[in-house]
Design a protein around this motif. Structure first.
Motif, short mmCIF file in Angstrom:
data_model
loop_
_atom_site.label_atom_id
_atom_site.label_comp_id
_atom_site.label_asym_id
_atom_site.label_seq_id
_atom_site.Cartn_x
_atom_site.Cartn_y
_atom_site.Cartn_z
N UNK A 124 0.82 -1.23 0.00
CA UNK A 124 0.00 0.00 0.00
C UNK A 124 0.85 1.27 0.00
N UNK A 125 2.01 1.22 0.65
CA UNK A 125 2.89 2.39 0.69
C UNK A 125 3.34 2.78 -0.72
N UNK A 126 3.76 1.78 -1.51
CA UNK A 126 4.20 2.06 -2.88
C UNK A 126 3.03 2.58 -3.71
N UNK A 127 1.88 1.97 -3.53
CA UNK A 127 0.69 2.39 -4.28
C UNK A 127 0.35 3.86 -3.98
N UNK A 128 0.45 4.21 -2.70
CA UNK A 128 0.14 5.58 -2.30
C UNK A 128 1.16 6.57 -2.87
N UNK A 129 2.43 6.18 -2.89
CA UNK A 129 3.46 7.08 -3.45
C UNK A 129 3.25 7.29 -4.94
N UNK A 130 2.92 6.22 -5.65
CA UNK A 130 2.65 6.35 -7.08
C UNK A 130 1.45 7.28 -7.31
N UNK A 131 0.44 7.11 -6.50
CA UNK A 131 -0.76 7.93 -6.66
C UNK A 131 -0.45 9.40 -6.35
N UNK A 132 0.32 9.65 -5.30
CA UNK A 132 0.68 11.02 -4.97
C UNK A 132 1.48 11.66 -6.10
N UNK A 133 2.41 10.90 -6.68
CA UNK A 133 3.21 11.42 -7.79
C UNK A 133 2.30 11.70 -8.99
N UNK A 134 1.37 10.79 -9.30
CA UNK A 134 0.49 10.95 -10.45
C UNK A 134 -0.42 12.17 -10.29
N UNK A 135 -0.95 12.37 -9.08
CA UNK A 135 -1.81 13.54 -8.84
C UNK A 135 -1.00 14.84 -8.97
N UNK A 136 0.22 14.82 -8.46
CA UNK A 136 1.07 16.01 -8.58
C UNK A 136 1.39 16.29 -10.05
#
Length: 403
Positions: free
Chosen positions: A329-341
């Motif tokens: 979940x940590x990796x998934x959240x980091x990818x999502x944060x990067x994508x939203x940014x």
């Protein structure tokens, strides 16, 4: 209002609420004697406290033109609820053929005891001086005839509660469902407290006959009886509403936990929302039909993921994580944060020709809703933490740049 009045009102309200809660089930299961007995128990429990409230008892006595008539009405209701409780436990503990025979004997016994009790009350005559519900029985104990009558009544209660304690304790050991076990434990604890109630009354009767002032025992007596009754009401109802309440609380916590992730996706892709969002403060309140809105929140988050596939695919290619973190979940959240940014900043998301878009773990999971929800909650919690860390670092950089 005295503590007795408060406990009596709470107990009466609890019994009435339990009766009304079970009433729809009675209309659906009219052929089930255990449901009938349970409803009788709840109704008799409510009446046993309601009728003897200080605000009502004198009016009822005046209506019947008989002093302290509420005493025998209340005691009759207690005998009836004690019998009804026995009937429920018998049907729950034995096959129908065996249960029916045992129930007939149980009802015959308590009906006989009830008739004797009522006859004795009117034979010995009531105490004529006005008194409150708290001390009515204590004042009458000085008369030997009334003390013997009260001894008979308390013994009926004690025998019934002892049998209920033994049967409910035995049923606790064979109950497989958590909420049923919890309910039977509460019924057992309530029966134990009511036996304490009976023991205190026995002590008061002996002490009063010996000339001692036993009024100091009255608060403990009423407390044990009222709390014991409340525990039994809880125990008889929690198997039906406990699981539903637990699911509702779990859904509400999930609904709140998903909000930061859902809100970030909504700000990036407003089209995912079926309805206009409420304010953050209003959204902390549970919506009507919570389960539906939780499903909608999960679906809208997944729709947001699909809209962010170009950014997520590029983020997955550029991420530098160990293999052990590939599905975390940590990796998934980091990818999502990067994508939203990246989407907010309008970064280029085109990929080399001939490459296959990479999808994230969340978009290819084929679990059921429960597993999907648990995964999304873990992702949302990680996303909330990552977002907070990013905002804190940005604030520190801004502070450093202005100095």
């Amino acid at each position: 209002m005295t503590a007795y009045d408060y406990l009596s009102q709470v107990s009466a309200a609890a019994g009435a609420s339990a009766f009304l809660y079970r009433l729809p089930e009675l209309t659906r299961r009219r052929d089930d004697p255990a449901v009938w007995a349970l409803c009788v128990y709840f109704l008799a429990s409510a009446l046993s406290f309601l009728i003897d409230l200080n605000v009502l008892r004198n009016h009822i006595a005046a209506f019947f033109n008989y002093p302290n008539v509420t005493t025998v009405i209340t005691q009759s209701a207690v005998v009836i609820l004690t019998a009804a409780q026995q009937v429920v436990l018998i049907y729950w503990s034995h096959p129908p053929e065996v249960a029916r025979a045992r129930v007939k004997r149980c009802i015959s016994f308590f009906l006989t005891m009830l008739m004797v009790l009522v006859s004795l009350f009117f034979l010995i005559g009531p105490y004529n001086a006005p008194s409150s519900a708290e001390d009515s029985l204590l004042r009458n104990m000085g008369e030997l005839e009334y003390a013997l009558y009260l001894l008979f009544y308390i013994t009926i209660c004690a025998v019934g509660q002892f049998v209920a304690l033994r049967m409910s304790w035995r049923h606790t050991g064979v109950a497989h469902r958590f909420w049923l076990r919890l309910g039977m434990r509460a019924v057992t604890a309530g029966a134990a407290l009511i036996l304490v109630y009976c023991l205190i009354r026995y002590t008061e009767m002996v002490g009063t006959q010996l000339g001692f002032d036993m009024s100091a025992w009255e608060p403990v007596y009423w407390l044990a009886g009222s709390v014991g009754s409340l525990l039994q009401l809880f125990g008889w109802t929690v198997p039906s509403w406990g699981a539903a309440a637990s699911l509702w609380i779990s859904d509400y916590r999930a609904y709140l936990a998903l909000r930061p992730l859902w809100w970030a996706l909504y700000q990036a892709v407003p089209s995912i929302a079926l309805e206009l969002p409420r304010s953050p403060s209003a959204d902390r309140l549970p919506p009507r039909n919570l389960r539906f809105h939780l499903y909608r929140r999960v679906i809208e988050i997944l729709d947001g993921y699909l809209e962010l596939r170009p950014q997520l695919s590029l983020a997955a290619r550029q991420a530098d994580h160990a293999n052990k973190e590939r599905h975390s979940p940590e990796r998934e959240a980091r990818l999502l944060h990067w994508a939203l940014t990246a989407r907010a900043e309008g970064r280029e998301t085109s990929q080399p020709a001939g490459t296959t878009p990479i999808v994230t773990t969340i978009t290819r999971r084929e679990d059921g809703f429960t597993e999907q929800l648990a995964w999304l909650i873990d992702v949302a919690l990680s996303f909330t933490r990552i977002t907070a860390d990013h905002e804190r670092r940005s604030a520190l950089r801004n502070c450093g740049g202005t100095q």
